[in-house]
Design a protein around this motif. Structure first.
Motif, PDB file in Angstrom:
ATOM      1  N   LEU A   1     -13.457  -4.745  -0.754  1.00 35.89           N
ATOM      2  CA  LEU A   1     -14.153  -4.087   0.166  1.00 35.89           C
ATOM      3  C   LEU A   1     -15.625  -4.349  -0.068  1.00 35.89           C
ATOM      4  CD1 LEU A   1     -12.387  -0.784  -0.337  1.00 35.89           C
ATOM      5  CD2 LEU A   1     -12.046  -2.324   1.444  1.00 35.89           C
ATOM      6  N   LEU A   2     -16.072  -4.625  -1.234  1.00 31.62           N
ATOM      7  CA  LEU A   2     -17.477  -5.243  -1.452  1.00 31.62           C
ATOM      8  C   LEU A   2     -17.592  -6.242  -2.349  1.00 31.62           C
ATOM      9  CD1 LEU A   2     -19.678  -1.845  -1.625  1.00 31.62           C
ATOM     10  CD2 LEU A   2     -19.988  -3.721  -0.077  1.00 31.62           C
ATOM     11  N   ASN A   3     -18.443  -7.385  -2.054  1.00 29.78           N
ATOM     12  CA  ASN A   3     -18.457  -8.302  -3.095  1.00 29.78           C
ATOM     13  C   ASN A   3     -20.008  -8.961  -2.793  1.00 29.78           C
ATOM     14  OD1 ASN A   3     -18.407 -10.542  -5.152  1.00 29.78           O
ATOM     15  ND2 ASN A   3     -17.262 -11.719  -3.763  1.00 29.78           N
ATOM     16  N   GLN A   4     -20.968  -8.310  -3.293  1.00 28.99           N
ATOM     17  CA  GLN A   4     -22.474  -8.830  -2.874  1.00 28.99           C
ATOM     18  C   GLN A   4     -23.286  -8.517  -4.043  1.00 28.99           C
ATOM     19  OE1 GLN A   4     -22.550  -5.718   0.229  1.00 28.99           O
ATOM     20  NE2 GLN A   4     -23.955  -4.397  -1.006  1.00 28.99           N
ATOM     21  N   VAL A   5     -24.638  -9.271  -3.810  1.00 29.91           N
ATOM     22  CA  VAL A   5     -25.701  -9.087  -4.840  1.00 29.91           C
ATOM     23  C   VAL A   5     -26.743  -8.162  -4.167  1.00 29.91           C
ATOM     24  CG1 VAL A   5     -27.374 -10.059  -5.944  1.00 29.91           C
ATOM     25  CG2 VAL A   5     -25.256 -11.314  -5.956  1.00 29.91           C
ATOM     26  N   GLU A   6     -27.353  -7.261  -4.926  1.00 24.93           N
ATOM     27  CA  GLU A   6     -28.084  -6.311  -4.471  1.00 24.93           C
ATOM     28  C   GLU A   6     -29.194  -5.787  -5.237  1.00 24.93           C
ATOM     29  OE1 GLU A   6     -25.645  -2.207  -4.886  1.00 24.93           O
ATOM     30  OE2 GLU A   6     -24.911  -3.268  -3.051  1.00 24.93           O
ATOM     31  N   ASP A   7     -30.270  -5.249  -4.897  1.00 25.92           N
ATOM     32  CA  ASP A   7     -31.125  -4.725  -5.681  1.00 25.92           C
ATOM     33  C   ASP A   7     -30.600  -3.732  -6.763  1.00 25.92           C
ATOM     34  OD1 ASP A   7     -33.093  -6.403  -4.469  1.00 25.92           O
ATOM     35  OD2 ASP A   7     -33.771  -4.658  -3.095  1.00 25.92           O
ATOM     36  N   ALA A   8     -31.097  -3.759  -8.147  1.00 28.43           N
ATOM     37  CA  ALA A   8     -30.662  -2.792  -9.148  1.00 28.43           C
ATOM     38  C   ALA A   8     -31.832  -1.840  -9.186  1.00 28.43           C
ATOM     39  CB  ALA A   8     -30.419  -3.810 -10.252  1.00 28.43           C
ATOM     40  N   ASP A   9     -31.420  -0.510  -9.223  1.00 25.61           N
ATOM     41  CA  ASP A   9     -32.555   0.615  -9.454  1.00 25.61           C
ATOM     42  C   ASP A   9     -32.432   0.786 -11.087  1.00 25.61           C
ATOM     43  OD1 ASP A   9     -30.286   2.260  -9.782  1.00 25.61           O
ATOM     44  OD2 ASP A   9     -30.319   3.043  -7.826  1.00 25.61           O
ATOM     45  N   VAL A  10     -32.930   1.769 -11.226  1.00 25.70           N
ATOM     46  CA  VAL A  10     -33.269   2.016 -12.660  1.00 25.70           C
ATOM     47  C   VAL A  10     -31.990   2.478 -13.142  1.00 25.70           C
ATOM     48  CG1 VAL A  10     -34.423   3.603 -14.359  1.00 25.70           C
ATOM     49  CG2 VAL A  10     -35.934   2.508 -12.534  1.00 25.70           C
ATOM     50  N   ASP A  11     -31.331   3.455 -12.487  1.00 28.42           N
ATOM     51  CA  ASP A  11     -29.906   3.990 -13.033  1.00 28.42           C
ATOM     52  C   ASP A  11     -28.916   2.814 -13.255  1.00 28.42           C
ATOM     53  OD1 ASP A  11     -30.898   6.449 -12.779  1.00 28.42           O
ATOM     54  OD2 ASP A  11     -30.120   6.952 -10.608  1.00 28.42           O
TER      55      ASP A  11
ATOM     56  N   HIS B   1     -19.912  -2.873 -15.741  1.00 35.60           N
ATOM     57  CA  HIS B   1     -19.880  -1.741 -15.943  1.00 35.60           C
ATOM     58  C   HIS B   1     -18.845  -1.233 -14.909  1.00 35.60           C
ATOM     59  CE1 HIS B   1     -20.428   3.046 -16.417  1.00 35.60           C
ATOM     60  NE2 HIS B   1     -20.569   3.069 -15.239  1.00 35.60           N
ATOM     61  N   GLY B   2     -17.655  -0.518 -14.893  1.00 43.93           N
ATOM     62  CA  GLY B   2     -16.770   0.132 -13.928  1.00 43.93           C
ATOM     63  C   GLY B   2     -16.524   1.386 -13.892  1.00 43.93           C
ATOM     64  N   TRP B   3     -16.257   1.902 -12.664  1.00 48.47           N
ATOM     65  CA  TRP B   3     -15.890   3.423 -12.428  1.00 48.47           C
ATOM     66  C   TRP B   3     -14.739   3.228 -11.216  1.00 48.47           C
ATOM     67  CZ3 TRP B   3     -20.022   0.987 -10.368  1.00 48.47           C
ATOM     68  CH2 TRP B   3     -20.306   1.161  -9.018  1.00 48.47           C
TER      69      TRP B   3
ATOM     70  N   ALA C   1     -29.649  -0.251 -13.768  1.00 47.14           N
ATOM     71  CA  ALA C   1     -30.030  -1.156 -15.009  1.00 47.14           C
ATOM     72  C   ALA C   1     -29.913  -0.349 -16.480  1.00 47.14           C
ATOM     73  CB  ALA C   1     -31.716  -1.187 -14.770  1.00 47.14           C
ATOM     74  N   ASP C   2     -29.647   1.075 -16.390  1.00 49.85           N
ATOM     75  CA  ASP C   2     -29.375   1.835 -17.425  1.00 49.85           C
ATOM     76  C   ASP C   2     -28.070   1.752 -17.800  1.00 49.85           C
ATOM     77  OD1 ASP C   2     -31.980   2.712 -17.925  1.00 49.85           O
ATOM     78  OD2 ASP C   2     -31.582   4.568 -17.156  1.00 49.85           O
ATOM     79  N   LEU C   3     -27.317   1.718 -16.769  1.00 49.54           N
ATOM     80  CA  LEU C   3     -25.804   1.677 -16.938  1.00 49.54           C
ATOM     81  C   LEU C   3     -25.275   0.515 -17.670  1.00 49.54           C
ATOM     82  CD1 LEU C   3     -24.343   2.899 -13.606  1.00 49.54           C
ATOM     83  CD2 LEU C   3     -24.005   4.035 -15.698  1.00 49.54           C
ATOM     84  N   LEU C   4     -26.097  -0.836 -17.216  1.00 49.60           N
ATOM     85  CA  LEU C   4     -25.845  -2.172 -17.689  1.00 49.60           C
ATOM     86  C   LEU C   4     -26.764  -2.383 -19.015  1.00 49.60           C
ATOM     87  CD1 LEU C   4     -25.547  -4.246 -14.314  1.00 49.60           C
ATOM     88  CD2 LEU C   4     -23.710  -3.426 -15.863  1.00 49.60           C
TER      89      LEU C   4
ATOM     90  N   ASN D   1     -17.211  -1.950  -9.714  1.00 48.83           N
ATOM     91  CA  ASN D   1     -18.085  -2.442 -10.803  1.00 48.83           C
ATOM     92  C   ASN D   1     -19.410  -2.908 -10.519  1.00 48.83           C
ATOM     93  OD1 ASN D   1     -14.840  -3.532 -10.787  1.00 48.83           O
ATOM     94  ND2 ASN D   1     -15.596  -3.315 -12.929  1.00 48.83           N
ATOM     95  N   TYR D   2     -20.221  -3.040 -11.572  1.00 48.01           N
ATOM     96  CA  TYR D   2     -21.494  -3.354 -11.648  1.00 48.01           C
ATOM     97  C   TYR D   2     -21.520  -4.710 -12.389  1.00 48.01           C
ATOM     98  CZ  TYR D   2     -23.868   0.187  -8.590  1.00 48.01           C
ATOM     99  OH  TYR D   2     -24.396   0.932  -7.714  1.00 48.01           O
ATOM    100  N   LEU D   3     -22.057  -5.895 -12.255  1.00 51.77           N
ATOM    101  CA  LEU D   3     -22.205  -6.679 -13.152  1.00 51.77           C
ATOM    102  C   LEU D   3     -23.677  -7.240 -12.873  1.00 51.77           C
ATOM    103  CD1 LEU D   3     -19.217  -7.398 -12.012  1.00 51.77           C
ATOM    104  CD2 LEU D   3     -19.160  -9.118 -13.750  1.00 51.77           C
ATOM    105  N   PRO D   4     -24.331  -7.598 -14.104  1.00 49.27           N
ATOM    106  CA  PRO D   4     -25.716  -8.576 -13.983  1.00 49.27           C
ATOM    107  C   PRO D   4     -25.481  -9.619 -13.176  1.00 49.27           C
ATOM    108  CG  PRO D   4     -25.291  -7.556 -16.216  1.00 49.27           C
ATOM    109  CD  PRO D   4     -23.914  -7.636 -15.551  1.00 49.27           C
ATOM    110  N   ASP D   5     -26.337  -9.979 -12.397  1.00 49.82           N
ATOM    111  CA  ASP D   5     -26.353 -11.170 -11.467  1.00 49.82           C
ATOM    112  C   ASP D   5     -26.452 -12.169 -12.236  1.00 49.82           C
ATOM    113  OD1 ASP D   5     -26.525 -12.545  -9.260  1.00 49.82           O
ATOM    114  OD2 ASP D   5     -28.832 -12.425  -9.025  1.00 49.82           O
ATOM    115  N   GLY D   6     -25.434 -13.158 -11.854  1.00 48.70           N
ATOM    116  CA  GLY D   6     -25.547 -14.694 -12.598  1.00 48.70           C
ATOM    117  C   GLY D   6     -24.521 -14.536 -13.630  1.00 48.70           C
TER     118      GLY D   6
END
Length: 252
Positions: free
Chosen positions: A114-124, A231-233, A126-129, A156-161
């Motif tokens: 449903l989603l597979n994209q790179v996007e801006d990371a906000d502070v929240d 980080h996955g939920w 960045a904290d999760l990662l 899932n969130y993954l650090p870009d790269g």
């Protein structure tokens, strides 16, 4: 029985056992469901006939059947009787992906991306990662199914790269498999398991009714250097899914 499995021949109860008689019956029915001798859709005789064939009391048979109904292995349907339903996917608590576990269980894991994209990371995010100053993040959202039946919505969130997967790769492989293929050495994870009710979106994606019970999981995974790599939920259908948590006895 509307199946070739005959309880009068197959179920053996020991009156001298410390295990209650209903439990002995339930355990053997459970085993027959798990190994396929009682397949999904098979119907049991009514309680009176089943009790007579096993030479046991009706309340004992009723308690045995109810215990399997409570586990989601049997269902009582008006006009149909007691019927075997699909067994749950029972997942051990270990550092593995749902894709890997389904494949190990002999299922055919499938994914809708449903989603597979790179996007801006906000502070929240960045904290999760655990990555202060992180500016870009890969966001994934998938529906994971087994043998054509949806089981989970995975975010899932993954650090870009860290990885740059195509949609095809996400459909054909598990996330941990992709991470390992990219040279990431998975080491440990922190995980929380909970529950909530299905939203309208959950219900549509998982073929459930709004308000149905769902299992939830949040997991933060680290590589062998201590870096957070994802980080996955996720949410899972409680009617089709469970976690196994092995326990050990501590000092007495």
């Amino acid at each position: 029985m509307s199946t070739s499995w005959d309880p009068a021949r197959e179920i053996v109860v020991d009156p001298g056992s410390p295990e209650p008689m209903y439990f002995q019956v339930a355990k053997q029915l459970h085993a027959a469901i798990e190994d396929g001798r009682l397949p999904a859709g098979a119907r049991l005789d009514n309680e009176v006939d089943l009790a007579a064939s096993l030479r046991m009391s009706r309340p004992t048979i009723r308690q045995a059947i109810q215990s399997l109904v409570n586990q989601g292995l049997l269902v009582r349907r008006r006009g149909v009787g007691t019927q075997v339903v699909r067994t749950k996917v029972s997942r051990p608590i270990r550092l593995s992906s749902l894709f890997d576990d389904l494949a190990d269980l002999g299922g055919k894991p499938e994914s809708v991306v449903l989603l597979n994209q790179v996007e801006d990371a906000d502070v929240d995010v960045a904290d999760l990662l655990e990555a202060p100053g992180l500016t870009r993040v890969r966001r994934l959202k998938r529906v994971r199914s087994s043998d054509g039946e949806p089981l989970a919505v995975m975010n899932n969130y993954l650090p870009d790269g860290v990885i740059d997967p195509t949609d095809d790769e996400l459909r054909e492989k598990g996330l941990y498999q992709l991470l390992r293929s990219a040279g990431v050495r998975l080491h440990a994870a922190q995980q929380n398991i909970g529950a909530r009710l299905a939203t309208e979106e959950d219900a549509e994606l998982l073929d459930e009714k709004p308000g149905a019970a769902l299992l939830t999981m949040q997991r933060t995974t680290y590589d062998d250097t201590g870096r957070v790599v994802e980080h996955g939920w996720h949410v899972y259908r409680a009617s089709r899914y469970s976690f196994n948590l092995p326990l050990t006895i501590g000092p007495q």
